[in-house]
Design an enzyme around this catalytic site. Structure first.
Site, PDB file in Angstrom:
ATOM      1  N   GLY A 180       0.824  -1.198   0.000  1.00 10.16           N
ATOM      2  CA  GLY A 180       0.000   0.000   0.000  1.00 10.16           C
ATOM      3  C   GLY A 180       0.854   1.242   0.000  1.00 10.16           C
ATOM      4  N   GLY A 213       0.480   5.746   0.454  1.00 10.02           N
ATOM      5  CA  GLY A 213      -0.324   6.929   0.698  1.00 10.02           C
ATOM      6  C   GLY A 213       0.510   8.176   0.579  1.00 10.02           C
ATOM      7  CG  PHE A 254       1.467  12.028   5.226  1.00 12.91           C
ATOM      8  CD1 PHE A 254       2.201  13.165   4.960  1.00 12.91           C
ATOM      9  CD2 PHE A 254       0.118  12.158   5.485  1.00 12.91           C
ATOM     10  CE1 PHE A 254       1.614  14.415   4.958  1.00 12.91           C
ATOM     11  CE2 PHE A 254      -0.481  13.404   5.493  1.00 12.91           C
ATOM     12  CZ  PHE A 254       0.262  14.545   5.219  1.00 12.91           C
ATOM     13  CG  ASP A 283      -8.720   9.662   5.998  1.00 17.36           C
ATOM     14  OD1 ASP A 283      -9.640   9.949   5.220  1.00 17.36           O
ATOM     15  OD2 ASP A 283      -7.578   9.339   5.607  1.00 17.36           O
TER      16      ASP A 283
END
Length: 719
Positions: free
Chosen positions: A465, A467, A469, A587
């Protein structure tokens, strides 16, 4: 026109010239007045939804709607004529395509006519809850051979439940609770192999529980509470493998022992046997009910001790064993039940010292009254101190023997003292080493080098994965253990604050539906979190698989999706209400819902989380970068500068639910202009021909039928 806050009335001639109209959907508005009689002129109608308005008066003649498939008139103020007639039922005899018919939550009265059996043979859902019907339930209802759901909850129906109901081969849901049915529970229910839920509570049913119910191998919920049932609990009912929601037999006159097969219910979430005449020991097999959240066996005649196996119920939230004849001590193993919120052991004959840790530290949720032989050192429980003389009296003879033999061994002790001193020193050093090793094993520390080895130097092959950050890698350590390693991109603006925020949020929260943090690693510009590995990826991957030939129904079916929704709701309930200081996730979205080997959901990614200050619902301690969430899932008020609150998470949860059951992202290309996921979802439920909307309606009715005192049913608070 659905859910547009429309007001006013519909003109009498609304449908006069609409002979080609197929769908009329105005549910969820503020419309009032009568339903226009001209609706009978719209002969092409297939779907009509007038639910959740304030329509009043009588239901007009509907005999000219031969193509109607869905007719929902629930949650209005509709009435019958003065004689309580059911002309609207008779008028539907020609509607041979009717599949869903609901007039629930109105003011309809009178007896149900036998002509109810003349409704469409295609009828799947018949919903007439919360009205004022009386008289018997006609046996002719068995003519409706395609019924999957029958709902007459909260009326005044009397007489026996017709045995012919057991001839409906597709029936899955029975909601006949809160009436005045008498007689016996029909043996014929055992013929319904697809039956998933039986709700017969709050009636006047008598006789024994039919053992034929053990044939219903698809049964998930059985509620026979608040009746006049007697006899024993059939053991074969407790052997139904799928009984995973509720077993409620409370407030009857059941007697005898509870069969040891109770332990076979390893999926059940709530067991309520309160207020019966049950006796014998509480079966030790209760500890095998590994999914149990709620247990009430109070107000019976159980004897013996509290089973030590209760400490195996790691998820249990509520235990009530009060008003029985239980004896013996309270096991200290109950201290280990971390999620236990209520423990009631009052009005028994328990004795000995009460444990001090765990739930016993909170006197407001523990009840031990009327156990006159209990003692302890927990001040708030109001117990007397334990008598040290009484505690030690059993050892008085041992003291005499020791005193008599002391002189004979004194010399040996003196001679051995020097040797003992050396041994003790060596043993102390070894213990220190072992304790340090155990501590490291419990809270492993990882160096940057360890994480590099586990991920082959953070190779692309191990990435699972990515993202804004950081990136997440699958880590395989030397001992074969797995972990998810989240490495923050420290060159990215805000990454350092994101790392601190996530550590701050995760360090003090522990819940089975939150991603578990194993360790962290911070060395200069390198910062990483080591998390529990989730072998089934995240919900985003399951709802929106990349391969075109992979249908989501084959990957995660409807029952699994509901279970995932429950898991997420439990996580939010913990964050918002059970933490010392409430935590707002900020989130919540499918990619942040991770799935373990058993498809249980775990909420992760707390980089935007806020820890709310006490007495200030909008203030927060931990800050984040940018918007408070992701586009499409973020609460609308956040975009206008409002402070964070738990309500924002609940909004995101609602969007998540819609996405789970419609399989459409909130930023899907379909949504432009005024169209969004909420409006599209309403049309989807109305127009889905695959049957999903039927399932959702059944689940909605089922959830409303559950006893709200079950603390495990958290989902109802959010939907």
């Amino acid at each position: 026109m659905a859910i547009n806050r429309l007001t006013g009335t519909l003109p009498r001639d609304t449908f006069t010239n609409l002979t080609s109209l197929t769908t009329f959907f105005v549910g969820g508005n503020l419309l009032s007045g009568r339903i226009p009689p001209s609706i009978g002129n719209a002969s092409s109608l297939t779907r009509v939804d007038l639910a959740n308005n304030s329509f009043s008066g009588q239901i007009p003649w509907l005999g000219n709607l031969p193509n109607i498939q869905i007719l929902s008139l629930q949650s209005n103020q509709l009435v019958n004529d003065g004689a309580g007639g059911m002309d609207f039922l008779a008028s539907l005899a020609n509607s041979t395509q009717l599949q869903v018919f609901s007039v629930a939550e109105n003011q309809l009265t009178g007896k149900l006519p036998s002509s109810i059996g003349n409704l469409s043979r295609q009828l799947s859902l018949l919903v007439m809850n919360n009205n004022f019907f009386h008289g018997s339930l006609p046996g002719e209802i068995s003519n409706l051979v395609n019924l999957t759901l029958i709902a007459f909850k909260h009326n005044s129906l009397t007489g026996t439940i017709p045995p012919s109901i057991g001839t409906l081969p597709n029936l899955q849901y029975i909601f006949l609770h809160e009436n005045k049915f008498s007689g016996k529970v029909p043996q014929s229910l055992g013929n319904l192999t697809y039956l998933a839920e039986i709700h017969l509570s709050n009636n006047l049913l008598e006789g024994t529980i039919p053992s034929s119910l053990g044939n219903c191998q698809s049964l998930q919920l059985l509620d026979l509470s608040v009746n006049l049932l007697n006899g024993t609990i059939p053991s074969n009912i407790l052997g139904i493998p799928g009984l995973g929601k509720v077993l409620n037999l409370s407030f009857n006159s059941l007697s005898g022992f509870v069969p040891f097969e109770l332990g076979d219910l390893n999926m059940v979430q709530a067991i309520d046997l309160a207020s019966n005449q049950l006796s014998g020991d509480i079966p030790v097999t209760i500890g095998d009910c590994s999914s149990l959240l709620y247990l009430d066996m109070s107000r019976n005649s159980f004897q013996g001790s509290i089973p030590n196996s209760l400490d195996k119920l790691k998820a249990i939230e509520y235990i009530d064993l009060s008003s029985n004849n239980l004896t013996g001590n309270i096991s200290a193993s109950l201290e280990s039940l971390k999620f236990l919120q209520v423990l009631n052991l009052s009005r028994n004959q328990l004795s000995g010292e009460v444990p001090k840790a765990g739930i016993f530290k909170n006197s407001t949720v523990v009840s031990l009254s009327w156990n006159l032989k209990l003692c302890g050192e927990v001040p708030d429980l109001g117990l007397p101190k334990c008598d040290s003389h009484e505690k030690n009296s059993g050892g008085s003879k041992l003291k005499i023997v020791l005193a008599a033999t002391f002189a004979s061994v004194a010399f040996i002790i003196i001679v051995s003292m020097l040797v003992f001193w050396f041994v003790r020193k060596i043993d102390s050093d070894l213990r220190a080493v072992n304790e340090e090793a155990n501590s490291l094993e419990m809270y492993p520390m990882y160096r940057q080098h360890d994480l590099k080895l586990a991920t082959q130097n953070f190779s692309q092959e191990y990435m699972i994965g990515e993202g804004s950050f950081g990136s997440v890698y699958k880590g395989v350590f030397e001992d074969g253990s797995l972990a998810a390693i989240k490495v923050f991109k420290m060159g990215q603006h805000g990454a350092s604050k994101s790392f601190i925020a996530e550590c701050e949020a995760l360090r003090s929260i522990r819940h089975r539906n939150l991603v578990k943090i194993i360790s962290s690693c911070s060395a200069g510009d390198f910062k990483a979190l080591v998390l529990k590995f989730m072998p089934n990826g995240n919900l985003e991957q399951l709802l929106h698989p990349r391969t075109e030939d992979c249908e989501v129904e084959k990957v995660v079916d409807m029952n699994q999706r509901l279970k995932i929704a429950q898991d997420v709701a439990l996580a939010l309930e913990y964050l918002h209400h059970d933490c010392e200081t409430p935590v707002v996730h900020c989130d919540l979205k499918p990619s942040n819902v991770l799935l373990d080997e058993e498809m249980s959901a775990h909420v992760g990614d707390f980089r935007l989380a806020r820890i709310l200050l006490k007495n200030s619902p909008n203030a927060h301690l931990s800050s984040s970068v940018g918007l408070k969430g992701s586009t499409g899932y973020m609460a609308l008020e956040y975009g206008m500068g409002a402070g964070v609150s738990t309500r924002g998470d609940v909004y995101s949860f609602g969007i998540l639910i819609l996405e789970m059951f419609t399989r459409k992202r909130p930023i899907d290309h379909l949504f432009n202009g005024d169209m969004d996921l909420q409006k599209w979802g309403s049309a989807y439920v109305d127009g889905d021909d695959n049957g999903s909307w039927r399932w959702l309606l059944a689940e909605q009715i089922s959830l409303s039928a559950l006893n709200p005192t079950y603390p495990g049913m958290i989902l109802r608070k959010h939907l």
